[in-house]
Design an enzyme around this catalytic site. Sequence first.
Site, PDB file in Angstrom:
ATOM      1  N   HIS A 238       0.874  -1.164   0.000  1.00  0.00           N
ATOM      2  CA  HIS A 238       0.000   0.000   0.000  1.00  0.00           C
ATOM      3  C   HIS A 238       0.920   1.226   0.000  1.00  0.00           C
ATOM      4  CE1 HIS A 238      -3.064   2.844   1.161  1.00  0.00           C
ATOM      5  NE2 HIS A 238      -3.983   1.901   1.119  1.00  0.00           N
ATOM      6  N   ARG A 260      -5.052  10.118  -1.635  1.00  0.00           N
ATOM      7  CA  ARG A 260      -4.533  10.316  -2.998  1.00  0.00           C
ATOM      8  C   ARG A 260      -5.695  10.498  -3.963  1.00  0.00           C
ATOM      9  NH1 ARG A 260      -2.477   5.939  -5.195  1.00  0.00           N
ATOM     10  NH2 ARG A 260      -3.079   4.567  -3.510  1.00  0.00           N
TER      11      ARG A 260
END
Length: 567
Positions: A238, A260
């Site tokens: 991740h 993000r």
Amino acid sequence: MVPQARDTDILILGAGGAGLFAALHAHKAAPELSISVAVKGLLGKCGCTRMVQGGYNVALAKEDSVERHFMDTIEGGKWLPDQELAWKLVTLAIERIHELENELGCFFDRNPDGTVHQKAFAGQTFDRTVHKGDLTGIEIMNRLAEQVWARRIQRLEEHRAVELVKSADGASIAGALFIDMRTGEYLFVRAKAVLLATGGGPTMYRYHTPSGDKSCDGLAMALRAGLALRDMEMVQFHPTGLLAGTHTRMTGTVLEEGLRGSGGYLLGGDKQRFMPNYDPKAERATRDFVSRAMFSEIRKGNTTPHGGLYISMAHLGAERVRKEFKGMVERCADCGFDLAGGLVEVVPTAHYMMGGVEFAADCTTGLAGLFVAGEDSGGVHGANRLGGNGVANSTVFGAVAGDAMAVWVQEHGRFSPPADFDLARYERPFNLPRGDLEAIREKLYDTMWQRVGIIRDAPGLKRALGELEALDAALDETGIGSQARAFNLSWHDWLNLKSLVAVSRVIAQSALAREDSRGAHYRDDFPDTGDLATSAYTSITADGRVAMKPVAFTRVRPGQSLLKHAA
Ligand SMILES: Cc1cc2nc3c(=O)[nH]c(=O)nc-3n(C[C@H](O)[C@H](O)[C@H](O)COP(=O)(O)OP(=O)(O)OC[C@H]3O[C@@H](n4cnc5c(N)ncnc54)[C@H](O)[C@@H]3O)c2cc1C
């Protein structure tokens, strides 16, 4: 030291989504059978299902379809998933989510019109992730645990499985050997069927997200029992693990993908954005791309004080960030970072193992009477797991395993005399001078992060294999300096490291064998994806031999689609 013994018809190792669903389904299918759930921690309080934040993928909406969910899973997995397993995942996820809501009592978030709210998750062509805020796993595990407590299901808590014990003739499973962590005594549980559901967990990497009770014990036991593991090179990172120094276990924990997704920037140590240099989608590229770009920047030395990178959200407006990412803002503040207005240090973090025990769609394995489900199993996700397909996998196949074990025990089940087991393997650290386990762990972290992590090549992998062999030998010479048995954490640390090193070796061996780059696996010396039509998956056994087995395209071939408009 003679182990205590007890009998149970069905023995379940692990109490995450897979283990608890299996227990409930086996009990429903055959209430007359005795069922025991054994778990390294406390039932309902450990493992990764409880940590699920994002949610659960399922095709519920009228505009969505199982075919679309299936195609997302196959394409996300770069054509390596077993298509029958993936089909089972997407079709049975619908049954399981209804069971979770209507029978087990989970409350998921809803739309104003009363339908279940489904949010967007990366890599999917439809918003299909069911959730309860960002604490979905707690909701699922609390409801599952309550239901298990309410039934006549035996619990063996703080019982660590150390060996799958075969029958004396080697033809089937006879049970499992445990250490009762509360007393340090051994216990042999004889069983007609055993489920392996200990949840994998790539905690051999310096930065990782899974819970500390997960040390790949199940995979190590499966290897020793002679089972083949597939796709072991596929370890998902991740991109945004929190990096807050070595003094806190918050380091490595996930800062959610939505940061993000909503427009957050990743910056190097020079405080400049670097993602646009790597990918046109910049920070919104998929997890594997972003992690790789981050690792490249880190290798170049463009790093923060702790050796990572920054995430910056301030340009979106501090108020908005505080409102939309309350939990993340608080988590960062706990570690001295201001997510809303400042910079937070992040690093890619090992999150999930796509690989695991080879198994059939009814959860049977190569050993009669042994079943597998959840993150211990391999083949559902191929080269990449879509966010939201992890908990769907553990609940779907946990239920399948429960149903299948009940039938299997009724039709074929019998208690078999066990093969001899040798306790010397686990007793070893009591009989050696005290050594430095921490130094071994640090070396393991370094080897896996530097050479078997996000970017790999043959020289690095070969070097890693030498280092891992040396670490295994070092562990065999390292004692724990105490004869105490009850809750002896050094002893369990030693056992954890033994499992982690064994599984690290098969990750490195499988990564060396795969001479292409797919999904989570990237080889600097073989950067091409390879021919999809002749895709093969790795299958490794304890002797380190890797077979490349062709993927059977049973439902759809590369270049085709099950979606009508795309055909
Ligand atoms: C931080 C985080 C967030 C995540 N978010 C999502 C998400 O949003 N959506 C999604 O789909 N997936 C998510 N995942 C992945 C998901 O958690 C897993 O795919 C899934 O829950 C695994 O279920 P499981 O039952 O196989 O294993 P687990 O739930 O991990 O359970 C494993 C069990 O085995 C026990 N155990 C381990 N070793 C032994 C042993 N030797 N003896 C006895 N018991 C043992 C453990 O104590 C535990 O009870 C996330 C994972 C993490 C770490």
